[in-house]
Scaffold this active site. Structure first.
Site, PDB file in Angstrom:
ATOM      1  N   MET A   1       0.852  -1.180   0.000  1.00 56.12           N
ATOM      2  CA  MET A   1       0.000   0.000   0.000  1.00 56.12           C
ATOM      3  C   MET A   1       0.891   1.234   0.000  1.00 56.12           C
ATOM      4  O   MET A   1       1.579   1.518   0.969  1.00 56.12           O
ATOM      5  CB  MET A   1      -0.930  -0.011   1.207  1.00 56.12           C
ATOM      6  CG  MET A   1      -1.856  -1.223   1.242  1.00 56.12           C
ATOM      7  SD  MET A   1      -2.969  -1.234   2.670  1.00 56.12           S
ATOM      8  CE  MET A   1      -4.079   0.122   2.257  1.00 56.12           C
ATOM      9  N   SER A   2       0.880   1.959  -1.103  1.00 53.74           N
ATOM     10  CA  SER A   2       1.802   3.085  -1.277  1.00 53.74           C
ATOM     11  C   SER A   2       1.377   4.308  -0.497  1.00 53.74           C
ATOM     12  O   SER A   2       2.178   5.213  -0.263  1.00 53.74           O
ATOM     13  CB  SER A   2       1.893   3.437  -2.762  1.00 53.74           C
ATOM     14  OG  SER A   2       0.647   3.944  -3.215  1.00 53.74           O
TER      15      SER A   2
ATOM     16  N   CYS B   1      11.740  -0.931 -10.449  1.00 52.94           N
ATOM     17  CA  CYS B   1      11.191  -1.171  -9.118  1.00 52.94           C
ATOM     18  C   CYS B   1      10.199  -2.322  -9.141  1.00 52.94           C
ATOM     19  O   CYS B   1      10.184  -3.167  -8.240  1.00 52.94           O
ATOM     20  CB  CYS B   1      10.532   0.097  -8.597  1.00 52.94           C
ATOM     21  SG  CYS B   1       9.919  -0.028  -6.902  1.00 52.94           S
TER      22      CYS B   1
ATOM     23  N   CYS C   1      10.627   9.261  -7.446  1.00 52.54           N
ATOM     24  CA  CYS C   1      10.416   9.444  -6.008  1.00 52.54           C
ATOM     25  C   CYS C   1      11.702   9.738  -5.252  1.00 52.54           C
ATOM     26  O   CYS C   1      11.675  10.425  -4.229  1.00 52.54           O
ATOM     27  CB  CYS C   1       9.730   8.214  -5.422  1.00 52.54           C
ATOM     28  SG  CYS C   1      10.728   6.703  -5.420  1.00 52.54           S
TER      29      CYS C   1
ATOM     30  N   GLY D   1      -1.475   5.830  -1.659  1.00 52.51           N
ATOM     31  CA  GLY D   1      -2.315   6.473  -2.657  1.00 52.51           C
ATOM     32  C   GLY D   1      -3.679   5.808  -2.755  1.00 52.51           C
ATOM     33  O   GLY D   1      -3.952   4.791  -2.122  1.00 52.51           O
ATOM     34  N   VAL D   2      -4.517   6.381  -3.600  1.00 52.55           N
ATOM     35  CA  VAL D   2      -5.894   5.895  -3.724  1.00 52.55           C
ATOM     36  C   VAL D   2      -5.955   4.534  -4.412  1.00 52.55           C
ATOM     37  O   VAL D   2      -6.780   3.681  -4.054  1.00 52.55           O
ATOM     38  CB  VAL D   2      -6.762   6.933  -4.472  1.00 52.55           C
ATOM     39  CG1 VAL D   2      -6.277   7.158  -5.900  1.00 52.55           C
ATOM     40  CG2 VAL D   2      -8.232   6.529  -4.464  1.00 52.55           C
TER      41      VAL D   2
END
Length: 356
Positions: free
Chosen positions: A1-2, A95, A188, A4-5
């Site tokens: 879970m980053s 990644c 990032c 974000g939505v």
């Protein structure tokens, strides 16, 4: 879970489907303050808190896994070394390949989990084949095309049949605070967005020449060939204007001589693309498919020949800005969504014929 939505809704959908779901946030920065913050980030302390709150609302366990060393070695160091070699890497693709579906998946399987669920906008059909998302502007199948068959067999992409607008609306209906959180952008691990400055801080200043690709004339200088990519137009700072007044573009980068070669836009055109390290899910020779040469880049028709070590794509119309280090991803058009045939890492583009 980053944080974000997309990943929040993916986790909620997996839970609703009856799976035993655990939320995991990846701590990827040796120093979190060096990563992007706010709306432009994806791996920050703020994102970790957003992910934890989303997990609480969904009602699933939540953990933070420290993978900073793996990320630095496999993604950040690779990014720097690729630019130093005159190539243009895609760190998000790396990644996925090295972290999310290798290091994370390996740890998850070792802990007894069956699969990794992510919020990528892509689809896995009942046939197990990777397909584009129904939301083509948000499609992320390009950066997932490096996954092997074994990795795809343990991957779940719940969002591929939804548009981004639908995902946001669902997040709001579920009471998730990230419903309106802007998407992350850029790289990032480069906090200020200055890629050239980031590379110079690690590779140092390396002055060299910018030359005309047709005449060999010196047109200017640079502080490091690593600061350029094929197809680039801005930031060349040429001292000698073109005789016809037209803009010039980066045609090639030669690290050995530390030379950047520029020329007119038409000289960027290639109709043969060679690549190595193929990940292939189809027959070795495809006479009619489509290839994508950059994330969110143009798609062109092609025929592709593949061996265990290389790929050669003959394009049906010329493409421009083909950069070594990027991925070439082949698709087969299908009524149920374009199917990913495989990918490889571009080594060169060339001209096999003359186009008008």
């Amino acid at each position: 879970m980053s944080g974000g939505v997309d990943s929040a809704v993916a986790a909620a959908r997996a839970r609703d489907a009856g799976h035993d779901v655990t939320g995991v946030h990846l701590a990827l920065a040796r120093n979190p303050q060096t990563f992007r913050t706010g709306a432009r980030g994806c791996c920050t302390l703020e994102d970790s808190r957003d992910a934890r709150r989303a997990a609480d609302v969904i009602g699933i366990p939540f953990y933070v896994w420290d993978m900073a060393e793996e990320f630095h070695e496999s993604v950040v160091d690779d990014f720097v070394s690729e630019y130093a070699a005159g190539r243009t890497p895609n760190p998000c693709l790396r990644c996925n390949e090295k972290i999310k579906f290798a290091a994370v998946l390996d740890r998850a399987v070792a802990l007894g989990f069956d699969a990794v669920v992510t919020g990528h906008h892509a689809r896995l059909g009942a046939d197990g084949l990777l397909r584009r998302s129904v939301d083509l502007p948000k499609d992320q199948s390009y950066v997932l095309a490096v996954l092997t068959r074994a990795q795809l067999d343990r991957a779940v992409f719940p969002l591929g049949d939804s548009t981004k607008e639908q995902v946001r609306a669902e997040a709001a209906a579920r009471g998730l605070a990230v419903a309106d959180k802007p998407d992350s952008h850029d790289i990032c691990f480069i906090s200020d967005g200055d890629t050239r400055g980031f590379l110079e801080s690690r590779l140092g200043s390396a002055p060299g020449d910018i030359v005309d690709g047709r005449t060999g004339e010196k047109l200017g200088t640079h502080n490091g060939a690593y600061g350029f990519t094929v197809g680039q137009r801005k930031g060349l700072d040429l001292r000698v204007p073109a005789a016809d007044g037209r803009p010039r573009y980066v045609l090639s980068i030669t690290p050995v001589s530390n030379t950047v070669t520029v020329g007119p836009r038409e000289d960027l055109a290639v109709d043969v693309v060679t690549a190595d390290r193929p990940i292939w899910h189809a027959s070795s020779d495809i006479s009619d498919c489509e290839v994508q040469l950059r994330a969110h880049g143009e798609v062109v028709g092609a025929s592709v020949a593949v061996t265990s070590e290389s790929l050669v794509a003959t394009l049906k119309s010329p493409a421009r800005g083909v950069a070594a280090g990027q991925a070439i991803v082949a698709y087969r058009p299908d009524p149920a969504g374009d199917i990913v045939l495989g990918s490889a890492t571009i080594t060169a583009g060339s001209r096999a014929s003359t186009h008008a």
